[in-house]
Write a protein that holds these residues in place. Structure first.
Motif, PDB file in Angstrom:
ATOM      1  N   TYR A  41      11.272 -42.790 -92.892  1.00  0.00           N
ATOM      2  CA  TYR A  41      12.732 -43.260 -92.611  1.00  0.00           C
ATOM      3  C   TYR A  41      13.018 -44.999 -92.552  1.00  0.00           C
ATOM      4  O   TYR A  41      13.725 -45.450 -93.140  1.00  0.00           O
ATOM      5  N   LEU A  42      11.838 -45.347 -91.813  1.00  0.00           N
ATOM      6  CA  LEU A  42      11.649 -47.033 -91.684  1.00  0.00           C
ATOM      7  C   LEU A  42      11.657 -47.395 -93.222  1.00  0.00           C
ATOM      8  O   LEU A  42      12.375 -48.412 -93.329  1.00  0.00           O
ATOM      9  N   LYS A  43      10.639 -46.970 -93.771  1.00  0.00           N
ATOM     10  CA  LYS A  43      10.354 -47.486 -95.178  1.00  0.00           C
ATOM     11  C   LYS A  43      11.691 -47.559 -96.173  1.00  0.00           C
ATOM     12  O   LYS A  43      11.997 -48.332 -96.884  1.00  0.00           O
ATOM     13  N   ARG A  44      12.227 -46.242 -95.932  1.00  0.00           N
ATOM     14  CA  ARG A  44      13.608 -46.227 -96.881  1.00  0.00           C
ATOM     15  C   ARG A  44      14.750 -47.142 -96.382  1.00  0.00           C
ATOM     16  O   ARG A  44      15.738 -47.678 -97.480  1.00  0.00           O
ATOM     17  N   GLN A  45      14.832 -47.722 -95.170  1.00  0.00           N
ATOM     18  CA  GLN A  45      15.745 -48.402 -94.616  1.00  0.00           C
ATOM     19  C   GLN A  45      15.315 -50.027 -94.787  1.00  0.00           C
ATOM     20  O   GLN A  45      16.289 -50.951 -94.671  1.00  0.00           O
ATOM     21  N   GLY A  46      14.237 -50.142 -95.466  1.00  0.00           N
ATOM     22  CA  GLY A  46      13.783 -51.470 -95.841  1.00  0.00           C
ATOM     23  C   GLY A  46      13.124 -52.215 -94.540  1.00  0.00           C
ATOM     24  O   GLY A  46      13.161 -53.666 -94.591  1.00  0.00           O
TER      25      GLY A  46
ATOM     26  N   GLY B 287      10.157 -30.744 -80.064  1.00  0.00           N
ATOM     27  CA  GLY B 287       9.602 -31.974 -79.932  1.00  0.00           C
ATOM     28  C   GLY B 287      10.490 -33.069 -80.488  1.00  0.00           C
ATOM     29  O   GLY B 287      11.310 -32.689 -81.625  1.00  0.00           O
ATOM     30  N   ALA B 288      10.578 -34.222 -80.301  1.00  0.00           N
ATOM     31  CA  ALA B 288      11.342 -35.157 -80.677  1.00  0.00           C
ATOM     32  C   ALA B 288      10.824 -36.581 -80.539  1.00  0.00           C
ATOM     33  O   ALA B 288      10.171 -36.854 -79.395  1.00  0.00           O
ATOM     34  N   GLY B 289      11.375 -37.584 -81.279  1.00  0.00           N
ATOM     35  CA  GLY B 289      10.906 -39.165 -80.796  1.00  0.00           C
ATOM     36  C   GLY B 289      12.127 -39.881 -81.309  1.00  0.00           C
ATOM     37  O   GLY B 289      12.888 -39.600 -82.305  1.00  0.00           O
ATOM     38  N   VAL B 290      12.168 -40.904 -80.517  1.00  0.00           N
ATOM     39  CA  VAL B 290      13.404 -41.839 -80.833  1.00  0.00           C
ATOM     40  C   VAL B 290      13.050 -43.020 -80.690  1.00  0.00           C
ATOM     41  O   VAL B 290      11.866 -43.609 -80.316  1.00  0.00           O
ATOM     42  N   PHE B 291      13.682 -43.724 -81.997  1.00  0.00           N
ATOM     43  CA  PHE B 291      12.765 -44.874 -82.581  1.00  0.00           C
ATOM     44  C   PHE B 291      14.121 -46.193 -82.602  1.00  0.00           C
ATOM     45  O   PHE B 291      15.083 -45.637 -83.186  1.00  0.00           O
TER      46      PHE B 291
ATOM     47  N   ALA C 151      25.238 -46.806 -83.101  1.00  0.00           N
ATOM     48  CA  ALA C 151      25.554 -48.122 -83.434  1.00  0.00           C
ATOM     49  C   ALA C 151      24.634 -48.343 -84.936  1.00  0.00           C
ATOM     50  O   ALA C 151      24.566 -49.522 -85.600  1.00  0.00           O
ATOM     51  N   GLY C 152      23.586 -47.342 -85.025  1.00  0.00           N
ATOM     52  CA  GLY C 152      22.665 -47.689 -86.228  1.00  0.00           C
ATOM     53  C   GLY C 152      21.412 -48.525 -85.613  1.00  0.00           C
ATOM     54  O   GLY C 152      20.718 -49.016 -86.516  1.00  0.00           O
ATOM     55  N   GLU C 153      21.309 -48.534 -84.411  1.00  0.00           N
ATOM     56  CA  GLU C 153      20.110 -49.258 -83.900  1.00  0.00           C
ATOM     57  C   GLU C 153      19.088 -48.518 -83.460  1.00  0.00           C
ATOM     58  O   GLU C 153      17.950 -48.993 -82.983  1.00  0.00           O
ATOM     59  N   ALA C 154      18.958 -47.167 -83.718  1.00  0.00           N
ATOM     60  CA  ALA C 154      18.088 -46.168 -83.440  1.00  0.00           C
ATOM     61  C   ALA C 154      18.238 -45.004 -84.223  1.00  0.00           C
ATOM     62  O   ALA C 154      19.247 -44.679 -84.654  1.00  0.00           O
ATOM     63  N   PHE C 155      17.276 -44.149 -84.087  1.00  0.00           N
ATOM     64  CA  PHE C 155      17.273 -42.794 -85.020  1.00  0.00           C
ATOM     65  C   PHE C 155      16.297 -41.742 -84.144  1.00  0.00           C
ATOM     66  O   PHE C 155      15.752 -42.395 -83.273  1.00  0.00           O
ATOM     67  N   MET C 156      16.549 -40.589 -84.453  1.00  0.00           N
ATOM     68  CA  MET C 156      15.845 -39.508 -83.784  1.00  0.00           C
ATOM     69  C   MET C 156      15.188 -38.626 -84.689  1.00  0.00           C
ATOM     70  O   MET C 156      15.958 -38.074 -85.430  1.00  0.00           O
TER      71      MET C 156
ATOM     72  N   GLY D 261      10.325 -45.546 -79.116  1.00  0.00           N
ATOM     73  CA  GLY D 261      10.879 -45.667 -77.756  1.00  0.00           C
ATOM     74  C   GLY D 261      10.424 -44.468 -76.895  1.00  0.00           C
ATOM     75  O   GLY D 261       9.505 -44.807 -76.117  1.00  0.00           O
ATOM     76  N   VAL D 262      11.053 -43.382 -77.147  1.00  0.00           N
ATOM     77  CA  VAL D 262      10.614 -42.133 -76.130  1.00  0.00           C
ATOM     78  C   VAL D 262      10.384 -41.076 -76.865  1.00  0.00           C
ATOM     79  O   VAL D 262      10.941 -40.860 -78.006  1.00  0.00           O
ATOM     80  N   GLY D 263       9.645 -40.215 -76.509  1.00  0.00           N
ATOM     81  CA  GLY D 263       9.238 -38.977 -76.970  1.00  0.00           C
ATOM     82  C   GLY D 263       8.978 -37.816 -76.168  1.00  0.00           C
ATOM     83  O   GLY D 263       8.862 -38.164 -74.812  1.00  0.00           O
ATOM     84  N   ALA D 264       9.245 -36.615 -76.517  1.00  0.00           N
ATOM     85  CA  ALA D 264       9.326 -35.225 -75.432  1.00  0.00           C
ATOM     86  C   ALA D 264       8.714 -34.333 -76.523  1.00  0.00           C
ATOM     87  O   ALA D 264       9.276 -33.940 -77.480  1.00  0.00           O
TER      88      ALA D 264
END
Length: 364
Positions: free
Chosen positions: A309-314, A271-275, A253-258, A285-288
């Motif tokens: 990525y957050l910066k690019r999205q404004g 490794g991965a992180g979800v935001f 839905a565009g409310e998170a990314f990994m 949010g969660v990381g492993a």
């Protein structure tokens, strides 16, 4: 095995009667999801914690742990028009019923831009009166509440909600949240990282294959890899498939990314992180991360790529999480202290977050 029955449920008619007694103009959010969305669009600052998908995920997560929760979140109104939102849940572990902010302290109401101070004052007073009546009905001797950090509003001072809680006899303690201001350039943001992190990030970027999965690249196979890595790191299944699916739906839905890291030779996920993300706020949010590689720069790289990525999205601010200290109560573990100290290495700001305990012997 069937879930044990809740000690007490609150019927909509009973809640409406309490609303009438408190003179609070409000309606149940789950009956008017479009009204919540309307208020959301009008907020000065959209905290991820108040997003419907976040609340639904939190409810599912707690129900996985054996909780039973009834969502009685409210749409606050003035002259019949939606003007505020107030997350509120009733329930708890088996045989326990209390009011909470979906497992945590009650969250403060959020109001649309341009609402007059007198209207905010009146709504806060009536909402506190409603909470007191609900707590007394449930036999709850005190309420735990908090004022979420809204970075763009800290210069306004203590909120009306916090002031009324203190005037009503609530005691206060202070917790701390870590944020990154995303308004400077990326070079300026990176210059603010802990000095020792910068060479580690550079080394990690050279060593790992780094990928980003957002709505445009949502891949259930990659998501299943994260679930498998999380299971391997935790040593047991700690979450239901439903809670995982809700997080993946946020990505769709565009409310998170990994952000993912792979061994470039084997293509294995290490490794991965979800935001979560919206216009105003990102949230870790969660990381492993592969335990065998903890001496390698994994989390460092994931954090930098997420910030980029957050910066690019404004997005305006990135909330890393709580900064815990040894003197906090309850006392944090050594692992919790280590994690929060690591996160502070990326933060540009540490904001105070008031938490309140309001004994019901106090008046409003």
């Amino acid at each position: 095995m069937p879930m044990p029955e809740m000690k007490q449920m609150l019927e909509p008619a009973a809640l409406q009667a309490l609303l009438n007694d408190s003179r609070l103009d409000a309606s149940l959010a789950h009956q008017q999801p479009q009204a919540w969305a309307q208020v959301w669009e009008g907020l000065t600052y959209r905290s991820v914690s108040y997003a419907p998908s976040s609340l639904a995920y939190q409810q599912a997560y707690l129900e996985d742990a054996g909780w039973q929760l009834q969502d009685i979140s409210l749409i606050l109104q003035t002259d019949g028009r939606p003007c505020g939102i107030f997350p509120l849940a009733l329930g708890g572990p088996p045989a326990s019923v209390s009011l909470s902010g979906f497992g945590g302290p009650l969250m403060a109401p959020l109001f649309v831009q341009g609402l007059s101070p007198n209207t905010v004052k009146k709504i806060c007073a009536r909402l506190l009166e409603l909470l007191q009546m609900l707590a007394q009905r449930l036999g709850q001797n005190s309420l735990n509440l908090q004022q979420a950090v809204l970075p763009d509003q800290t210069a306004l001072g203590l909120s009306e909600w916090s002031q009324q809680l203190l005037a009503a006899g609530a005691s206060v303690t202070v917790k701390h949240d870590l944020f990154v201001d995303l308004s400077p350039s990326l070079d300026e943001i990176r210059a603010g990282f802990r000095k020792s992190f910068r060479p580690l990030i550079n080394a990690g970027l050279r060593h790992w294959q780094v990928d980003l999965m957002d709505a445009a690249a949502a891949d259930v196979a990659v998501w299943e890899e994260l679930k498998a890595l999380h299971l391997d790191v935790a040593g047991r299944k700690t979450r239901s498939d439903d809670s995982w699916q809700r997080q993946f739906a946020m990505i769709q839905a565009g409310e998170a990314f990994m952000v993912t890291l792979r061994d470039p030779e084997t293509h294995r996920l290490v490794g991965a992180g979800v935001f979560q993300i919206n216009r105003d706020e990102g949230l870790y949010g969660v990381g492993a991360y592969d335990r065998a590689l903890f001496d390698k720069p994994l989390g460092h790289v994931v954090q930098q790529v997420a910030i980029e990525y957050l910066k690019r999205q404004g997005t305006r601010w990135y909330r890393l999480g709580e900064r815990q200290f040894a003197q906090d109560q309850p006392t944090p573990s050594a692992k919790q202290l280590s994690i929060s100290a690591f996160k502070q290495g990326f933060a540009s700001h540490v904001f105070a977050r008031p938490e309140f305990v309001w004994p019901m012997a106090s008046g409003v």
